[in-house]
Design an enzyme around this catalytic site. Structure first.
Site, mmCIF file in Angstrom:
data_model
loop_
_atom_site.group_PDB
_atom_site.id
_atom_site.type_symbol
_atom_site.label_atom_id
_atom_site.label_comp_id
_atom_site.label_asym_id
_atom_site.label_seq_id
_atom_site.Cartn_x
_atom_site.Cartn_y
_atom_site.Cartn_z
ATOM 1 N N SER A 40 1.122 -1.146 0.418
ATOM 2 C CA SER A 40 -0.238 0.183 0.225
ATOM 3 C C SER A 40 0.614 1.236 -0.187
ATOM 4 C CB SER A 40 -1.277 0.057 1.160
ATOM 5 O OG SER A 40 0.271 -0.356 2.423
ATOM 6 N N HIS A 147 -2.754 -6.295 2.207
ATOM 7 C CA HIS A 147 -2.239 -7.249 2.980
ATOM 8 C C HIS A 147 -3.003 -8.915 3.095
ATOM 9 C CE1 HIS A 147 0.967 -4.388 4.347
ATOM 10 N NE2 HIS A 147 0.619 -3.774 3.265
ATOM 11 N N GLU A 156 -4.047 -3.781 9.355
ATOM 12 C CA GLU A 156 -3.524 -4.030 10.840
ATOM 13 C C GLU A 156 -4.346 -4.192 11.956
ATOM 14 O OE1 GLU A 156 0.959 -2.363 9.849
ATOM 15 O OE2 GLU A 156 0.762 -2.557 7.975
ATOM 16 N N GLU A 190 2.632 -9.800 6.929
ATOM 17 C CA GLU A 190 3.561 -9.702 7.334
ATOM 18 C C GLU A 190 3.923 -9.766 8.316
ATOM 19 O OE1 GLU A 190 2.613 -5.039 8.026
ATOM 20 O OE2 GLU A 190 3.460 -4.623 6.095
ATOM 21 N N ASP A 218 -4.176 0.437 12.510
ATOM 22 C CA ASP A 218 -3.626 1.108 10.911
ATOM 23 C C ASP A 218 -4.226 0.739 9.666
ATOM 24 O OD1 ASP A 218 -2.993 2.579 8.804
ATOM 25 O OD2 ASP A 218 -0.815 0.701 8.553
ATOM 26 N N ASP A 222 -6.184 4.457 2.581
ATOM 27 C CA ASP A 222 -6.143 5.274 1.020
ATOM 28 C C ASP A 222 -6.266 3.847 -0.220
ATOM 29 O OD1 ASP A 222 -5.680 8.281 0.670
ATOM 30 O OD2 ASP A 222 -3.335 7.723 0.752
ATOM 31 N N GLU A 244 -3.840 4.380 12.771
ATOM 32 C CA GLU A 244 -2.414 5.194 11.433
ATOM 33 C C GLU A 244 -3.353 5.461 10.111
ATOM 34 O OE1 GLU A 244 0.374 2.220 11.475
ATOM 35 O OE2 GLU A 244 0.371 2.750 9.433
ATOM 36 N N ASP A 271 1.344 7.999 8.527
ATOM 37 C CA ASP A 271 1.734 7.111 7.501
ATOM 38 C C ASP A 271 1.780 7.581 6.226
ATOM 39 O OD1 ASP A 271 3.011 5.177 6.360
ATOM 40 O OD2 ASP A 271 1.981 3.988 6.028
ATOM 41 N N LYS A 296 9.703 4.895 7.616
ATOM 42 C CA LYS A 296 10.305 3.906 6.547
ATOM 43 C C LYS A 296 11.132 4.728 5.512
ATOM 44 C CE LYS A 296 5.712 2.205 6.060
ATOM 45 N NZ LYS A 296 4.156 2.417 5.267
ATOM 46 N N HIS A 324 8.518 -1.225 9.440
ATOM 47 C CA HIS A 324 9.004 -2.281 8.054
ATOM 48 C C HIS A 324 8.335 -2.163 7.100
ATOM 49 C CE1 HIS A 324 5.633 -5.390 8.946
ATOM 50 N NE2 HIS A 324 5.678 -4.200 9.249
ATOM 51 N N LYS A 347 6.905 -1.330 14.827
ATOM 52 C CA LYS A 347 6.163 -2.263 13.412
ATOM 53 C C LYS A 347 6.897 -2.881 13.116
ATOM 54 C CE LYS A 347 2.770 -0.978 11.497
ATOM 55 N NZ LYS A 347 1.737 0.577 10.670
HETATM 56 P P1 PGA Z 1 2.733 -1.493 3.321
HETATM 57 O O1 PGA Z 1 1.913 -1.219 4.473
HETATM 58 O O2 PGA Z 1 4.556 -1.483 3.216
HETATM 59 O O3 PGA Z 1 1.950 -1.896 2.365
HETATM 60 O O4 PGA Z 1 3.260 -0.192 2.737
HETATM 61 C C1 PGA Z 1 2.946 -0.603 5.437
HETATM 62 C C2 PGA Z 1 2.121 0.313 6.450
HETATM 63 O O5 PGA Z 1 1.181 1.429 5.943
HETATM 64 O O6 PGA Z 1 2.271 0.666 7.491
HETATM 65 ZN ZN ZN Z 2 0.588 2.708 7.269
#
Ligand code: PGA
Ligand code: ZN
Length: 371
Positions: A40, A147, A156, A190, A218, A222, A244, A271, A296, A324, A347
């Site tokens: 995402s 995911h 999440e 994950e 989370d 989007d 999140e 994020d 990230k 991650h 995370k």
């Molecule tokens: P992504 O998900 O690595 O697919 O972006 C992680 C997150 O959104 O926190």
């Molecule tokens: Zn996120």
């Protein structure tokens, strides 16, 4: 002095090609680093190039530009990479090419100076007297959205844990409860479980079986197919203390209003909204659009810029969460990063899948060293 920078293609946890850099210093020190990618992905992230192109970019122009530089000068190394790229979104060299080199050089410099990576990063961050300790964990329990595979719309469902031992207990409690229910204990990208239940039920189950242990969600708005999740209920009735990406990454107004209403009670975590981008974070701080930020490194593409974002967030009193990505490698750099910058949370996913455990195991190693 940097002698040579090279690269090769490796596979990530989704079976996609990614890039691993290798740097060699004149004194014989060698270090490697590889980069993950998201599923995402925020529209505001720096751009990547294919793994083949990344290898070529590293072996030719990047190698040529960095040879002879001092590996201990991370800011100069990253500035050189940024100037060589020359675009605003790193689309020429690719954030993946640049980050793998940036991280490998930091690792090499730490090794050459004979200090642990987290300590070296701490020095690079430049915040004096920052205490080195293990951050709290946001442990992934259920996975949905892009995911997972079931009905869960949010991405999440996590629990806040004090340390790895505590997190493991929570994860194990959830696994045995699912088994008792006759539900699947298969995991998503994950390492979180993917039971075929609705979001409301998921939050209620976790609140019930974990005895009100604080939860973190989370939404990944989007990419979330249910735009009408009841956050008030999750916070008020189910001990959710962190949310999140509860709104779209262009919907500043909703973020500001939500943070005004709930920000004193819960973490409102940006994020996709900020995408580890200094300009986006500056705007978010100015508007008070959130009170915590996800870090990230691959969203921005160099270590120096990542550290600048952390510093800015800390100066504003925001909480820092090092994270991650969905498609990971076995590189554990982010564990050292989290400790080195004094992150409030990490995370790293569920307690399953080698690429997630690589980060948890490194955290355990650091924990032992700090004692
Ligand atoms: P992504 O998900 O690595 O697919 O972006 C992680 C997150 O959104 O926190
Ligand atoms: Zn996120």
């Amino acid at each position: 002095m940097i002698k040579k920078v090279s690269a090769k293609k490796i596979l990530d946890s989704f079976g996609n090609w990614t890039v691993e850099s290798r740097v060699e210093l004149k004194d014989g020190t060698v270090a490697r680093a590889s980069v993950p990618s998201g599923v995402s992905v925020s529209g505001f992230e720096a751009k990547t190039v294919s793994a083949d192109k990344a290898v070529k970019n590293i072996q030719k122009p990047i190698n040529k530009a960095l040879q002879g530089l001092n590996p201990c000068n991370q800011a100069t190394i990253d500035k050189t990479l940024i100037e060589l790229d020359g675009t605003f979104d790193k689309s020429k060299l690719g954030a993946n090419s640049m980050l793998s080199v940036s991280l490998a050089l930091c690792r090499a410099a730490a090794r050459a100076s004979d200090v642990p990576l987290y300590e070296y990063i701490n020095k690079e961050l430049g915040i004096r007297n920052l205490k080195l300790e293990i951050p709290e964990l946001m442990v992934l329990l259920f996975e949905g959205g892009k995911h997972g595979s079931g009905k869960l719309a949010a991405q999440e469902f996590m629990a806040i844990a004090d340390d790895v031992g505590h997190g493991l207990k929570l994860y194990e409690t959830v696994r045995s409860h699912l088994k008792k229910m006759g539900a699947s204990i298969s995991v998503g990208l994950e390492g979180g479980f993917t039971p075929d239940i609705e979001d409301k039920e998921a939050v209620e189950i976790l609140n019930y079986i974990l005895n009100g242990n604080p939860l973190a969600l989370d939404i990944a708005y989007d990419s979330c197919v249910n735009k009408n999740l009841n956050y008030q209920y999750f916070i008020g009735e189910c001990n959710t203390t962190s949310i999140e990406d509860p709104f779209g990454s262009d919907d500043w107004e909703s973020w500001v209003e939500f943070t005004r209403g709930w920000g004193s009670q819960v973490l409102v975590v940006a994020d996709d909204l900020v995408a580890t981008n200094p300009e986006r974070l500056e705007k978010a701080i100015e508007l008070r659009a959130a009170n915590a930020v996800i870090i990230k490194p691959n969203q921005i593409g160099t270590l120096t810029e990542t550290l600048a974002v952390v510093k800015m967030a800390k100066n504003a009193g925001w909480k820092v969460i090092v994270s991650h990505r969905a498609d990971e490698t076995n590189d554990s750099f982010i564990a050292d990063l989290a400790v080195g910058v004094g992150a409030d949370y990490v995370k790293f996913g569920g307690f399953s899948r080698g690429e997630r455990l690589a980060k948890y195991n490194r955290l355990l190693e650091i924990q032992r060293e700090l004692k």
